[in-house]
Each structure stands twice: as structure tokens, then as C-alpha cells.
Design a protein around this motif. Structure first.
Motif, PDB file in Angstrom:
ATOM      1  N   GLY A  45      73.096  42.025 -12.160  1.00 30.52           N
ATOM      2  CA  GLY A  45      71.805  43.007 -11.199  1.00 30.52           C
ATOM      3  C   GLY A  45      71.611  43.014 -10.083  1.00 30.52           C
ATOM      4  O   GLY A  45      70.335  43.311  -9.647  1.00 30.52           O
ATOM      5  N   ASN A 178      67.146  45.544 -20.601  1.00 28.77           N
ATOM      6  CA  ASN A 178      68.161  44.897 -20.045  1.00 28.77           C
ATOM      7  C   ASN A 178      68.613  43.752 -21.170  1.00 28.77           C
ATOM      8  O   ASN A 178      68.160  42.694 -21.948  1.00 28.77           O
ATOM      9  CB  ASN A 178      67.973  43.620 -18.899  1.00 28.77           C
ATOM     10  N   PRO A 179      70.072  44.168 -22.008  1.00 25.83           N
ATOM     11  CA  PRO A 179      70.817  45.188 -21.006  1.00 25.83           C
ATOM     12  C   PRO A 179      71.512  46.182 -22.068  1.00 25.83           C
ATOM     13  O   PRO A 179      72.416  46.874 -20.719  1.00 25.83           O
ATOM     14  CB  PRO A 179      72.411  43.814 -21.725  1.00 25.83           C
ATOM     15  N   TYR A 209      62.123  47.279 -15.219  1.00 24.88           N
ATOM     16  CA  TYR A 209      63.605  48.893 -14.576  1.00 24.88           C
ATOM     17  C   TYR A 209      62.500  50.285 -14.495  1.00 24.88           C
ATOM     18  O   TYR A 209      63.391  51.821 -15.010  1.00 24.88           O
ATOM     19  CB  TYR A 209      64.599  48.784 -15.557  1.00 24.88           C
ATOM     20  N   LYS A 240      64.753  44.829  -7.749  1.00 28.65           N
ATOM     21  CA  LYS A 240      65.346  46.253  -8.275  1.00 28.65           C
ATOM     22  C   LYS A 240      65.054  47.852  -6.901  1.00 28.65           C
ATOM     23  O   LYS A 240      65.942  48.047  -6.467  1.00 28.65           O
ATOM     24  CB  LYS A 240      65.817  46.463  -9.381  1.00 28.65           C
ATOM     25  N   ILE A 323      69.156  49.649 -15.074  1.00 30.46           N
ATOM     26  CA  ILE A 323      70.546  49.914 -14.240  1.00 30.46           C
ATOM     27  C   ILE A 323      72.046  49.259 -14.776  1.00 30.46           C
ATOM     28  O   ILE A 323      73.187  48.890 -14.347  1.00 30.46           O
ATOM     29  CB  ILE A 323      70.179  48.692 -13.070  1.00 30.46           C
ATOM     30  N   TYR A 324      71.971  49.159 -16.272  1.00 34.17           N
ATOM     31  CA  TYR A 324      72.915  48.514 -16.844  1.00 34.17           C
ATOM     32  C   TYR A 324      73.814  49.709 -17.498  1.00 34.17           C
ATOM     33  O   TYR A 324      72.423  50.139 -18.605  1.00 34.17           O
ATOM     34  CB  TYR A 324      72.878  46.873 -17.726  1.00 34.17           C
ATOM     35  N   ARG A 370      78.402  44.273 -21.137  1.00 35.40           N
ATOM     36  CA  ARG A 370      77.162  44.356 -19.589  1.00 35.40           C
ATOM     37  C   ARG A 370      77.951  44.818 -18.927  1.00 35.40           C
ATOM     38  O   ARG A 370      77.863  43.639 -17.750  1.00 35.40           O
ATOM     39  CB  ARG A 370      75.808  44.459 -19.902  1.00 35.40           C
ATOM     40  N   ALA A 372      76.125  46.706 -14.920  1.00 29.09           N
ATOM     41  CA  ALA A 372      75.432  46.681 -13.719  1.00 29.09           C
ATOM     42  C   ALA A 372      76.161  47.724 -12.955  1.00 29.09           C
ATOM     43  O   ALA A 372      77.209  48.313 -11.990  1.00 29.09           O
ATOM     44  CB  ALA A 372      75.010  45.238 -13.023  1.00 29.09           C
ATOM     45  N   ASN A 374      73.944  49.643 -10.591  1.00 27.96           N
ATOM     46  CA  ASN A 374      73.072  49.342  -8.772  1.00 27.96           C
ATOM     47  C   ASN A 374      73.688  49.354  -7.844  1.00 27.96           C
ATOM     48  O   ASN A 374      74.022  48.172  -6.966  1.00 27.96           O
ATOM     49  CB  ASN A 374      71.991  48.866  -9.441  1.00 27.96           C
TER      50      ASN A 374
END
Length: 391
Positions: A45, A178-179, A209, A240, A323-324, A370, A372, A374
């Protein structure tokens, strides 16, 4: 010889404390350390997008040159706490309800160390961020899991209610998650508030997040929920949202009685976050937020990732936050996700995270990985090309 300590033959015992032996194996860390070569890394991440704002870097360098190199107030830079307070719903009192920490990881550990005695139960909604289990272990707590099933990952209300009891001391929340990227619903938050009040339980709410919510959805902080606000400890971070994960800047939000306890543990563990980096965030951060909408560009990256995964044969839907993407692999392989992730990296050069660390029973994560998103658009387009085998 001290008669109160008669000479005895030492006995063999395991190295280290029991709490350390209870820590999870760090499956994600092991995979990420193994990454190398020509790999498109969608497992970690660590922000690749957006870029770290140059203004933050400039102010950090200036602070170092100007001598901001000694201890800061352990509570956190006063100007930074003022700005954080202005950015949060309900505007907490920066003097008595906010504490700057060395990232959200320290905030999580501090919250559980302050709230949980050895043997107390801590509820975790599954799937969960692996560090939640680590923090519970360090506090000596006993995890109590509430499982959820894909693809919507909604906890069963009856199972959630049944998880509370006389030994429950805390529940760890994570929204957006997350996730999975899932947002807790108003009904779920109200149910949690009711149970926390009934059993005198504190809610530790990871809201790292929160800036990334999509498609008209709204993030609702635990600090906004009637009956939960006064018994919640909210965790936040700039890692993040501002692409400064290496700066380790986070914060704790809690009512004044909890904040007093949290600050005691914070002083005992770290003594405070890095002074020049707090200074830089305090002076550059507010200006960055004029017209700031981090979710706008991240939604485009999310859509790129979902399109690439879907066209490559994964099963997934667009998450409403975070972001996942939690993607199913049953249509691609019969192998467990750790083996699939290794083989995928060898075959395509795209690294994804196996979902096994996010479950109490790792086998429940075998059908998932998972991803990511981002990342810069060019990175996601390259992942798309590699996963689909297109020229």
C-alpha cells in the motif's frame, strides 16, 4: 547469597515474551521483501500516487536548516493539531482531544495498550488488516473474530451482536476497510454503538482511508455516531493521503478522559513524532487543501485496476472506498493465493498480495488476493498489459 532467592538450576524456556510469539508471521512483509527485478508491485500500500507534494518537502528541508531538530511537545505540534481539528467532523478540541503519533501504527498500539488488559477480548471484523492482530497480541488481548463473506463482506448482525460479552474490552473498526474497501453502514455503526454501550466497550476506529470515498458515498466517523463518540478512539494518518508514509505522521482523536490515558502511553512508547516533519505538515498542509479532492484522481486509478483485473479473469467489483481491491482468483487457479501470487509474479511480473494474512484461518484467504491501486496511471496500464498478455 540472597536467602529469598535460593540457588536453583536454570530451566530451559522459550526465547522472548509470550506476546511476541503470538504475533502473526508477517506474510505480507515476507512477500514484499522478496519482490525485485522487473516487477510491477501492486501488493504494497506504499503510495505511488499521488506524488508527495513538493511544498511539504520544501518546508521539511527548511525546518531542518532552521534548527527544528529537538523534541516537540509530546502531544504534537500545536499548529498541526489545530489544522487536524479543523479537518475533522465535529471539530475536536486540539488541546485535549488530539495527539500526534508516529504514524497510525503507533496510534493503534497506543490505543490498545491504553484500553486492553491481558486476557481482555478484542473484536476484529474479518477480513482485517494484519497489524490489528499484532497490536492485540502486544496488548495481551484475546481476539474475537466476526467473519464476513465476499463479495460484499458485510458482517452478520447476529454474529456481531454475539461477539460482545463480559470479557469484551474493545472492538477494532476500519472504514473504509483494508483489504476490502468496504464502508461500514449507518445500521452497522448504530448496532456497534448500542453493543459498546451495553457492554462498556471502547471502539478503536482506523479511519486512515477516510479521504478516499467514491461514487457519492460518505464516510461516517465513529466520532459522529451517537453513543459511540464518547467511547471511540479514532486513528488517522497522513501516510496515504499525502504520500509521506516514511514520515510516520498520524494522530489519535478521543474524548478528553481517554486522551489523558493515550498520551501517557504515547510518552512511554515513543515520546513524540518527528518535530521537523510535524512542522512541515503544519505549515504546508493547510494550503494544499484548497480545492483538495484526493478521491477524484484515485477513483480513476481504481477503475483502471478493476478493469485490468476483470479482463484478466479475476472476479471483483469496484470498492466504495480505500485504495485496495479484493479480487477472487477461483476462476484462474485451484492453487492457494500465496502460491498463485508467486507464480503470477514469475509469469507476468505483476506482484499482488495473497489474502491469507487477512484472516484468522489463512485458508479462508486462499481464494483471494489484494491489489493496491494507489499507483500512477502508467503503472496500472502496464499491469493491465502484462496481466492480459496484450502487446
Amino acid at each position: 547469597m540472597n536467602p529469598s532467592h535460593p540457588r536453583t538450576t536454570p530451566t530451559s524456556r522459550p526465547l522472548g515474551a509470550e506476546r511476541v510469539r503470538r504475533l502473526p508471521g508477517g506474510g505480507l512483509v515476507g512477500l514484499l521483501k522478496a519482490a525485485g527485478g522487473d516487477v510491477v508491485n501492486l501488493a504494497a500500500g506504499t503510495p505511488g500516487w499521488p506524488a508527495t507534494p513538493p511544498e511539504l518537502i520544501k518546508h521539511a528541508v527548511h525546518a531542518l536548516h532552521e534548527g527544528v531538530n529537538q523534541y516537540e511537545n509530546p502531544d504534537g505540534n500545536a499548529l498541526l493539531r489545530e489544522w487536524i481539528a479543523c479537518s475533522l467532523p465535529g471539530r475536536p478540541d486540539p488541546a485535549t482531544e488530539l495527539t500526534v503519533t508516529a504514524g497510525a501504527s503507533e496510534a493503534l498500539a497506543v490505543a490498545l495498550l491504553a484500553a486492553v488488559d491481558p486476557g481482555d477480548e478484542v473484536i476484529l471484523l474479518e477480513p482485517f488488516y494484519e497489524n490489528f492482530l499484532s497490536a492485540v497480541a502486544l496488548a495481551g488481548g484475546v481476539p474475537r473474530f466476526v467473519p464476513a463473506q465476499g463479495p460484499d463482506w458485510a458482517p452478520d448482525p447476529a454474529a456481531l451482536t454475539a461477539a460482545f460479552g463480559p470479557r469484551t474490552r474493545a472492538i477494532v473498526l476500519n472504514s473504509p476497510a483494508n483489504p476490502t474497501g468496504r464502508l461500514l453502514t449507518d445500521e452497522e455503526l448504530d448496532l456497534i454503538a448500542e453493543q459498546c454501550a451495553t457492554w462498556d466497550v471502547v471502539a478503536v476506529s482506523d479511519e486512515v482511508y477516510a479521504p478516499y470515498v467514491y461514487d457519492g458515498a460518505r464516510h461516517r466517523s465513529a466520532a459522529e455516531v451517537p453513543g459511540l463518540a464518547e467511547r471511540s478512539i479514532v486513528l488517522g494518518s497522513f501516510s496515504k493521503s499525502h504520500s509521506v508514509s516514511g514520515w510516520r505522521l498520524g494522530y489519535l482523536r478521543a474524548a478528553e478522559p481517554w486522551t489523558r490515558l493515550l498520551r501517557q502511553v504515547h510518552i512511554a512508547t515513543t515520546g513524540g513524532a518527528a518535530a521537523p516533519l510535524q512542522h512541515a505538515m503544519a505549515h504546508a498542509g493547510p494550503a494544499l487543501h484548497d480545492g483538495w479532492d484526493p478521491a477524484e484522481s484515485m477513483r480513476t486509478m481504481r477503475d483502471h485496476a478493476v478493469r485490468a483485473l476483470t479482463e484478466a479473469g479475476f472476479s471483483c467489483s469496484a470498492p466504495r472506498g480505500g485504495i485496495y481491491v479484493m479480487a477472487g482468483i477461483a476462476g484462474l487457479t485451484d492453487e492457494p493465493s500465496p502460491r498463485f501470487a508467486r507464480e503470477l509474479a514469475e509469469r507476468t511480473g505483476v506482484l499482488v498480495a495473497p489474502a491469507t494474512p487477512f484472516f484468522a484461518d489463512p485458508r479462508h484467504g486462499d481464494p483471494y488476493v489484494r491489489v493496491a491501486f494507489n499507483r500512477p496511471e502508467a503503472t496500472l496500464l502496464e499491469a493491465h498489459r502484462r496481466l492480459t498478455g496484450r502487446p
